[in-house]
Design a protein around this motif. Structure first.
Motif, PDB file in Angstrom:
ATOM      1  N   THR A 421      10.004 -12.900  -0.389  1.00 33.74           N
ATOM      2  CA  THR A 421       8.530 -13.313   0.661  1.00 33.74           C
ATOM      3  C   THR A 421       7.339 -14.210  -0.159  1.00 33.74           C
ATOM      4  OG1 THR A 421       7.893 -12.248   2.415  1.00 33.74           O
ATOM      5  CG2 THR A 421       8.459 -11.163   0.629  1.00 33.74           C
ATOM      6  N   ASP A 422       6.670 -14.148   1.144  1.00 31.85           N
ATOM      7  CA  ASP A 422       5.295 -15.267   0.482  1.00 31.85           C
ATOM      8  C   ASP A 422       4.966 -13.617  -0.500  1.00 31.85           C
ATOM      9  OD1 ASP A 422       3.086 -16.317   1.406  1.00 31.85           O
ATOM     10  OD2 ASP A 422       2.583 -14.335   1.112  1.00 31.85           O
ATOM     11  N   PRO A 423       4.504 -14.409  -1.319  1.00 34.84           N
ATOM     12  CA  PRO A 423       4.179 -13.700  -3.317  1.00 34.84           C
ATOM     13  C   PRO A 423       2.379 -12.527  -3.033  1.00 34.84           C
ATOM     14  CG  PRO A 423       4.028 -15.510  -3.315  1.00 34.84           C
ATOM     15  CD  PRO A 423       4.214 -16.017  -2.108  1.00 34.84           C
ATOM     16  N   GLN A 424       2.189 -12.890  -1.736  1.00 33.12           N
ATOM     17  CA  GLN A 424       1.246 -11.950  -1.688  1.00 33.12           C
ATOM     18  C   GLN A 424       1.123 -10.904  -0.992  1.00 33.12           C
ATOM     19  OE1 GLN A 424      -3.186 -13.995   0.502  1.00 33.12           O
ATOM     20  NE2 GLN A 424      -3.655 -11.635   0.630  1.00 33.12           N
ATOM     21  N   GLU A 425       2.262 -10.963   0.402  1.00 31.29           N
ATOM     22  CA  GLU A 425       2.997  -9.983   1.280  1.00 31.29           C
ATOM     23  C   GLU A 425       3.964  -8.991  -0.125  1.00 31.29           C
ATOM     24  OE1 GLU A 425       4.953 -11.287   4.829  1.00 31.29           O
ATOM     25  OE2 GLU A 425       3.044 -11.794   5.505  1.00 31.29           O
ATOM     26  N   ALA A 427       3.997  -8.609  -2.841  1.00 22.96           N
ATOM     27  CA  ALA A 427       3.025  -8.475  -4.342  1.00 22.96           C
ATOM     28  C   ALA A 427       2.775  -6.891  -3.647  1.00 22.96           C
ATOM     29  CB  ALA A 427       2.142  -8.460  -4.207  1.00 22.96           C
ATOM     30  N   ALA A 428       2.080  -7.107  -2.575  1.00 23.33           N
ATOM     31  CA  ALA A 428       1.563  -5.595  -1.152  1.00 23.33           C
ATOM     32  C   ALA A 428       2.442  -4.937  -1.247  1.00 23.33           C
ATOM     33  CB  ALA A 428       0.431  -6.028  -0.065  1.00 23.33           C
ATOM     34  N   LEU A 429       4.055  -5.276  -0.717  1.00 22.85           N
ATOM     35  CA  LEU A 429       4.783  -3.929  -0.221  1.00 22.85           C
ATOM     36  C   LEU A 429       5.075  -3.584  -1.741  1.00 22.85           C
ATOM     37  CD1 LEU A 429       6.593  -3.902   2.180  1.00 22.85           C
ATOM     38  CD2 LEU A 429       8.188  -5.792   1.748  1.00 22.85           C
ATOM     39  N   ALA A 430       5.128  -4.160  -2.493  1.00 25.91           N
ATOM     40  CA  ALA A 430       5.775  -3.862  -3.908  1.00 25.91           C
ATOM     41  C   ALA A 430       5.155  -2.408  -4.015  1.00 25.91           C
ATOM     42  CB  ALA A 430       5.863  -4.332  -4.809  1.00 25.91           C
ATOM     43  N   ILE A 431       3.645  -3.191  -4.168  1.00 24.71           N
ATOM     44  CA  ILE A 431       2.581  -1.806  -4.764  1.00 24.71           C
ATOM     45  C   ILE A 431       2.770  -0.915  -3.834  1.00 24.71           C
ATOM     46  CG2 ILE A 431      -0.079  -0.987  -4.252  1.00 24.71           C
ATOM     47  CD1 ILE A 431      -0.265  -3.810  -5.710  1.00 24.71           C
ATOM     48  N   SER A 432       3.336  -0.859  -2.677  1.00 27.29           N
ATOM     49  CA  SER A 432       3.449  -0.161  -1.485  1.00 27.29           C
ATOM     50  C   SER A 432       4.718   1.444  -1.533  1.00 27.29           C
ATOM     51  CB  SER A 432       3.411  -0.333  -0.289  1.00 27.29           C
ATOM     52  OG  SER A 432       3.463   0.850   1.170  1.00 27.29           O
ATOM     53  N   ILE A 433       5.561   0.733  -1.700  1.00 29.32           N
ATOM     54  CA  ILE A 433       7.214   0.816  -2.008  1.00 29.32           C
ATOM     55  C   ILE A 433       7.445   1.393  -3.629  1.00 29.32           C
ATOM     56  CG2 ILE A 433       9.281   0.892  -2.648  1.00 29.32           C
ATOM     57  CD1 ILE A 433       8.869  -2.352  -1.035  1.00 29.32           C
ATOM     58  N   LEU A 434       6.476   0.754  -4.723  1.00 23.49           N
ATOM     59  CA  LEU A 434       6.362   2.482  -6.000  1.00 23.49           C
ATOM     60  C   LEU A 434       5.305   3.026  -6.126  1.00 23.49           C
ATOM     61  CD1 LEU A 434       5.385  -0.795  -8.639  1.00 23.49           C
ATOM     62  CD2 LEU A 434       7.377   0.710  -8.631  1.00 23.49           C
ATOM     63  N   ASP A 435       4.389   3.237  -4.843  1.00 25.01           N
ATOM     64  CA  ASP A 435       3.605   4.352  -5.307  1.00 25.01           C
ATOM     65  C   ASP A 435       4.492   5.718  -3.997  1.00 25.01           C
ATOM     66  OD1 ASP A 435       1.263   3.723  -5.708  1.00 25.01           O
ATOM     67  OD2 ASP A 435       0.040   2.675  -3.792  1.00 25.01           O
TER      68      ASP A 435
END
Length: 786
Positions: A421-425, A427-435
């Motif tokens: 998906t969109d790189p910015q979105e 990355a934000a989604l990946a950080i949220s999932i990891l958290d």
């Protein structure tokens, strides 16, 4: 464990390799049913069983499991009254033989004092039914043929069969040899049709032989006729064959009944042997992949040293160290594609599943794995045309399912988290999932392209960055995992190596932010430092191994030297003793001759002169240290007084008399200890000078008390040496010395090590060091006192 996760991590492929090592269908059945266990105790026991089997293979090479067959269906059929075929009975006998051999094999290992714990329990449960095994072997051969010896009746029937058959053949052969045979027979042979002996007769001579036509050739030119002269004999033969079958069925029924009577024991044997086969199947596979028994824990800690992916060739795979669950519980692996991130992810997941299945893992000794309740994995491109799902959507379906189930007893593996998906979105989604997963206490390893996640590893406790090393000179990944070092794209370096103009590269660099350039520079420095440290560590290990090897060789040479020296001493002593004995005999002969001379010729030789001469001869003999008997000196009796230096015999320690307690006991000062000692346990050494006696004993041990600045332990026994060190340190402290030297020599190093250990824990020692070259080097320890 989810079947989907087992498929993604290629667990079934490991089982395909494992099943090849099974010795029987029973072992293969166990392998097919194998799944990872989430129970810690079950995993620990399973690992112990595999390790025990591997130990047996190392010591013995192989195991006697030949003949083992899955006879459970056969035994159950016999149990309900079915008659077993001869081949099935042979399989029963083979399984009984395998059980008996295996039981004896384990018992013999126990007799050899080989430490085993699980195999003896299984061996003890195997029931030896030797009588049934022997009866089956006596009645049926290895090919399933019922032997004549199975019964006297069968033996008689078979004898009649052979006799009758021989008579039939004789009659038919006489017909074949007749003058008209070549004309009337299609071929001069005896053949069989419908279990009866016949001759191939030409159609036109059908009436010449009479009898019964049993068949004809496809052309009709040949008829297979049973001549009238052998009809009765063939009838007799057929009757004998019927009786033979009836007798064989009786024998098989009787043996089947015995199998039924022992069915419970047979089924128990099969289960025990199946477990043994499974244990050794796992051990053989461990040998193939050079696996080790991992330490298992329930704390979620993973430490893998030089772990390899078990499905990749050993010559091609790059071993990696992976640690998780102590200082950090989440690893974020960044870097370009084809670098080996996914292989590292799968190696961790597959090693965990293997360990929880009781399999050894391809890593170095000391590796540790955790027992997880569940392992979740989102790996690979699972785009589904049928479900109209894109790559991103299919990943999110998996991740949503994982987030519904994950807890603090889970291991979660994300490959290319947030991709598609969109790189910015993304990355934000990946950080949220990891958290979210991190907050639930799970152990997480994630791979990603996004540079934003490099900062994620720095900004959160319990999270660490990692990358896969890339060789700029060869433009290829090394597949080596670097924990603590984030990945970098290397795009500029690769472009430069491929010939892109420098001005284009510089212009691209100018488009990058200063922070990005600084981060790339820092990462490059970290990679270089880590690589240098690893090279130096390898060199240090190599030097240490060489030093250990040299040390062992020197020890061996010293032992050989001492043995040769002792042998030479013994040889020299033996020769000297022989010479002395010879001299003594000669002296005795001379004296005897002198006495004889005096007696016969009345020579003026006096008896005491002869005795004196013999005594002088004896005194002239040299004394050898090794053979000389040391006589214990009787201590000279002294009247003991306070202040006398004495030896306490039972402790082999020196001390000073403080005062007399009663007629039989004295109070003795030994170092800092005072104790009552019986007078008969004391040995007088010396009495101090008058001026020393005038001082109280408390003053004797003060700064004026004379004690050497060094203690020489060379030649002392280990235990005595340590006792001397303790007493000497106490005396040196009382004397007020700031520093002393302890001479222990170099030797094998045992005494030096013991002294260092004692000094490390002594209350009066501030610090220690080995002596300088001028002070004696490593043969001397310098001690700073408090």
């Amino acid at each position: 464990m989810q079947q989907k996760v087992l498929h993604v991590l290629e667990y079934e492929k490991v089982k395909e390799q494992l099943i090849k090592h099974a010795s029987s269908t029973l072992g293969k059945e166990k392998v097919k049913a194998l799944v990872p266990s989430s129970e810690y105790q079950e995993v620990a026991v399973s690992q112990e069983q595999t390790d025990e089997a591997a130990k047996v293979l190392r010591l013995k090479g192989n195991i006697p499991l030949g003949g083992l067959v899955d006879i459970r269906a056969t035994v159950k059929r016999a149990k309900i009254g079915g008659m077993l075929r001869s081949v099935e009975l042979i399989e029963v006998a083979g399984t009984l033989y395998a059980g008996r051999q295996m039981k004896r094999f384990i018992e013999k290992m126990i007799e050899e004092e080989i430490e085993l714990s699980h195999l003896p329990i299984l061996a003890e449960q195997i029931v030896v039914i030797h009588d049934l095994e022997r009866r089956i072997s006596e009645c049926i051969d290895d090919n399933g043929y019922v032997l004549d010896s199975a019964s006297e009746t069968l033996k008689g029937i078979r004898q009649q069969l052979r006799t009758t058959e021989a008579r039939v053949r004789d009659k038919l052969e006489s017909m074949i040899r007749s003058s008209n045979a070549s004309k009337m027979l299609s071929d001069a042979i005896i053949t069989i049709r419908n279990d009866r002996f016949v001759l191939p007769v030409k159609q036109e001579y059908r009436g010449s032989y009479g009898g019964i036509v049993h068949d004809q050739s496809s052309s009709g030119a040949t008829l297979f006729i049973e001549p009238q002269v052998v009809v009765d004999l063939n009838n007799t033969l057929q009757q004998a064959k019927v009786r033979e079958k009836v007798e064989i069925d009786r024998i098989l029924a009787k043996l089947s009944n015995e199998v039924a009577e022992n069915s419970d024991d047979l089924l128990q044997n099969v289960e025990c042997l199946a477990n043994m086969d499974f244990m050794f199947t796992k051990a053989k596979y461990a040998k193939q992949i050079k696996g080790i028994k991992p330490i298992v824990n329930q704390e979620g800690v993973i430490r893998l040293f030089k772990a390899r992916h078990p499905l990749l060739p050993e010559s091609e795979v790059v071993p990696n160290d992976i640690e998780l669950g102590t200082d950090f519980t989440t690893i974020v692996i960044t870097g370009p594609n084809t670098g080996g991130k996914t292989v590292a992810l799968k190696t961790l997941g597959l090693c965990t599943l293997m360990a929880q299945s009781g399999l050894h893992i391809p890593a170095l000794d000391g590796s540790e794995v955790a027992v997880f309740k569940a392992v979740y994995a989102d790996i690979g491109d699972e785009q589904s045309i049928e479900q109209s799902l894109s790559t991103f959507s299919s990943h999110m379906v998996n991740i949503v399912d994982i987030l519904h189930k994950v807890d603090d007893e889970s291991l979660v593996l994300f490959d290319e988290l947030g991709a598609g998906t969109d790189p910015q979105e993304g990355a934000a989604l990946a950080i949220s999932i990891l958290d979210e997963v991190y907050s639930r206490g799970a152990r997480v390893v994630a791979t990603t392209h996004y540079p934003e996640l490099k900062a994620y590893g720095y900004n959160r406790d319990g999270v660490i960055n990692a990358s896969v090393e890339f060789d700029i000179t060869t433009l290829s990944p090394t597949y080596k995992l670097l924990i603590g070092v984030p990945g970098r794209s290397n795009a500029f370096e690769i472009s430069k190596r491929l010939g892109l103009q420098e001005n284009v590269i510089q212009k691209a660099r100018s488009q990058m932010s200063d922070e990005s350039n600084e981060v790339d520079t820092m990462i490059a420095s970290l990679e270089s430092s880590k690589k240098t440290a690893e090279i130096e560590l390898m060199e240090s290990e190599k030097i240490r191994h060489e030093a250990e090897k040299l040390h062992k060789e020197l020890q061996r040479q010293i032992i050989e030297f001492n043995e040769q020296r002792d042998a030479l001493f013994e040889k020299a002593e033996r020769k000297a003793s022989e010479k002395l004995e010879e001299a003594n005999r000669e002296a005795e002969n001379i004296i005897r001759d002198l006495r004889k001379l005096r007696k016969e010729q009345h020579a003026q030789v006096k008896e005491h002169e002869l005795i004196d001469a013999k005594k002088r001869l004896e005194e002239a003999q040299p004394v050898f240290e090794k053979s000389k008997k040391v006589e214990k000196k009787q201590p000279v009796k002294h009247e003991l007084q306070p202040g006398d230096e004495v030896k306490v015999i039972s402790f082999d320690q020196k001390g000073h008399l403080v005062e007399k307690v009663n007629d039989q006991e004295w109070q003795v000062q030994m170092g800092i200890l005072k104790m009552k000692v019986k007078e008969k346990d004391l040995e007088y050494i010396k009495r101090p000078k008058q001026q020393m006696q005038e001082k109280p004993l408390a003053a004797v041990k003060g700064k004026d008390y004379h004690i050497s600045l060094e203690l020489d332990l060379r030649g002392e026994r280990f235990e005595n040496a340590l006792l001397r060190v303790e007493k000497y340190l106490d005396d040196a402290v009382l004397a007020g010395y700031p520093r002393v030297s302890i001479i222990h020599g170099k030797g094998t190093g045992a005494l030096r090590t013991g002294v260092k250990e004692l000094l490390k824990n002594h209350r009066s020692v501030k610090s220690t060091r080995f002596g300088e070259a001028s002070e004696g080097g490593t043969g001397v320890t310098i001690v700073e006192l408090k």
